[in-house]
Enzyme design. Sequence first.
Site, short mmCIF file in Angstrom:
data_model
loop_
_atom_site.label_atom_id
_atom_site.label_comp_id
_atom_site.label_asym_id
_atom_site.label_seq_id
_atom_site.Cartn_x
_atom_site.Cartn_y
_atom_site.Cartn_z
N LYS A 49 43.77 33.79 31.57
CA LYS A 49 42.16 34.01 32.54
C LYS A 49 41.88 33.06 33.35
O LYS A 49 41.72 32.09 32.26
CB LYS A 49 40.78 34.97 31.70
CG LYS A 49 39.92 34.84 32.41
CD LYS A 49 38.70 35.53 32.23
CE LYS A 49 37.93 35.68 33.06
NZ LYS A 49 36.74 36.65 32.85
N ARG B 82 30.75 39.12 40.27
CA ARG B 82 29.55 38.38 40.06
C ARG B 82 28.37 39.36 40.73
O ARG B 82 26.89 39.38 40.11
CB ARG B 82 29.66 37.15 39.91
CG ARG B 82 30.87 36.47 38.66
CD ARG B 82 30.67 35.36 38.76
NE ARG B 82 31.65 34.48 37.86
CZ ARG B 82 32.55 33.24 37.98
NH1 ARG B 82 32.30 32.82 38.74
NH2 ARG B 82 33.28 33.03 37.14
N LYS C 255 32.55 28.14 33.78
CA LYS C 255 33.45 28.74 33.21
C LYS C 255 34.45 27.39 32.48
O LYS C 255 35.03 27.93 32.36
CB LYS C 255 33.56 30.04 33.37
CG LYS C 255 32.04 30.57 33.65
CD LYS C 255 32.56 31.70 33.68
CE LYS C 255 31.07 33.13 33.61
NZ LYS C 255 31.54 34.64 33.90
N LYS D 281 44.90 37.19 34.90
CA LYS D 281 43.43 37.45 35.80
C LYS D 281 43.86 36.22 36.77
O LYS D 281 43.54 34.88 35.54
CB LYS D 281 42.87 37.89 34.73
CG LYS D 281 41.58 38.26 35.78
CD LYS D 281 39.81 38.59 35.19
CE LYS D 281 39.11 39.03 35.93
NZ LYS D 281 37.87 39.39 34.99
N SER E 141 38.87 41.18 42.10
CA SER E 141 37.45 41.19 43.67
C SER E 141 37.53 40.39 44.23
O SER E 141 37.61 40.76 46.06
CB SER E 141 36.14 41.16 42.51
OG SER E 141 35.63 39.91 42.65
N TYR F 261 40.95 47.89 41.66
CA TYR F 261 39.67 48.95 42.26
C TYR F 261 40.60 49.98 43.88
O TYR F 261 39.72 50.97 44.37
CB TYR F 261 38.82 47.95 43.93
CG TYR F 261 37.78 47.38 42.42
CD1 TYR F 261 36.94 46.94 41.23
CD2 TYR F 261 38.29 45.82 42.25
CE1 TYR F 261 36.39 46.13 40.26
CE2 TYR F 261 37.82 45.24 41.75
CZ TYR F 261 36.83 45.10 40.61
OH TYR F 261 36.74 44.25 39.63
#
Length: 330
Positions: free
Chosen positions: A200, A210, A223, A254, A280, A319
């Site tokens: 990731k 987010r 992060k 990811k 996303s 999605y």
Amino acid sequence: MYTIPSPAHRFRRLRRTPALRNLVQEHTLGVGDLIWPVFIRDGDNVQEPIASMPGVDRLSIDNVVRAAEEAAALGIPAICLFPYTDPSVKTLTCEEAWNPDNLTNRAIRAIKAAVPDIAVMTDIALDPYNALGHDGFVVDGVILNDETVEALVKMALAQAESGADILGPSDMMDGRIGAIRVALEAAGHKDVAIMSYAAKYASAFYGPFRDAVGASGALVGDKKTYQMNPGNSDEALRLVERDLREGADMVMVKPGMPYLDICRRVKDAFGAPTFAYQVSGEYAMIKAAAQNGWIDGEKAMMESLLAFKRAGCDGILTYFAPAVARALRG
């Protein structure tokens, strides 16, 4: 006029008709390749649009059950839950993450009661419950690894007790897969699968997600101390190898399309069930371009997902899942 001799290999011969093209197509996309990520929130009969993800809504538990019923009817094998947590329950100690009656655990039980045959996947990370928006505990600006792993184990056990089929540790803490696997075995949850977010990356493509889970305003800092550097690929293989050794059943890369090379390397190196998350930002770019008339949205959707199969993926979190399933059914 000089005439070039007819070549023995005319590649266009097998492109001439749809029937011939279908016969020799190397990779295909099927409904069984899809996992549908959905966002849940508290309330009754809530269907709340997410501005940065056109066509995606936050759903109350009653509506997420309807979404699971829709997925099952379309042949989608799995649905993945992400909670929009009320800010009032976000704390520095994140205890809501392992509350047996938190939003995710209640949604798991409701879906399994109504649609027992669909696989329910969950997210394991502290960011939906963390007042500072991080995937782990934060002390003096440092994200703690081992203390976070202890909390993730409690979170995993609560989700397994609620009936989750697949746990998705997305936190990127070192050692969490082994700790979760040992705890699951000890608690009698030997059949609960783990899909590790093994590779990731610290990506710019997560922004709309987010927004969807309400973490954009909460995040303090970034992060980069626990998610991967986008410039690294050998490290991804080391992480996948470790997570498989610690007990992961499946591994994930990811984001998706910016990291197709990683998908290919992982599949070639290990042959393990390999998944990608079309995140996303990838979804939002395709939707926005389509809404502006710049691309054919359905064709771009299908082509983007076929790319994951060509890169070696066994499945994709997207999605687009319901739209793809309907398109494949004609």
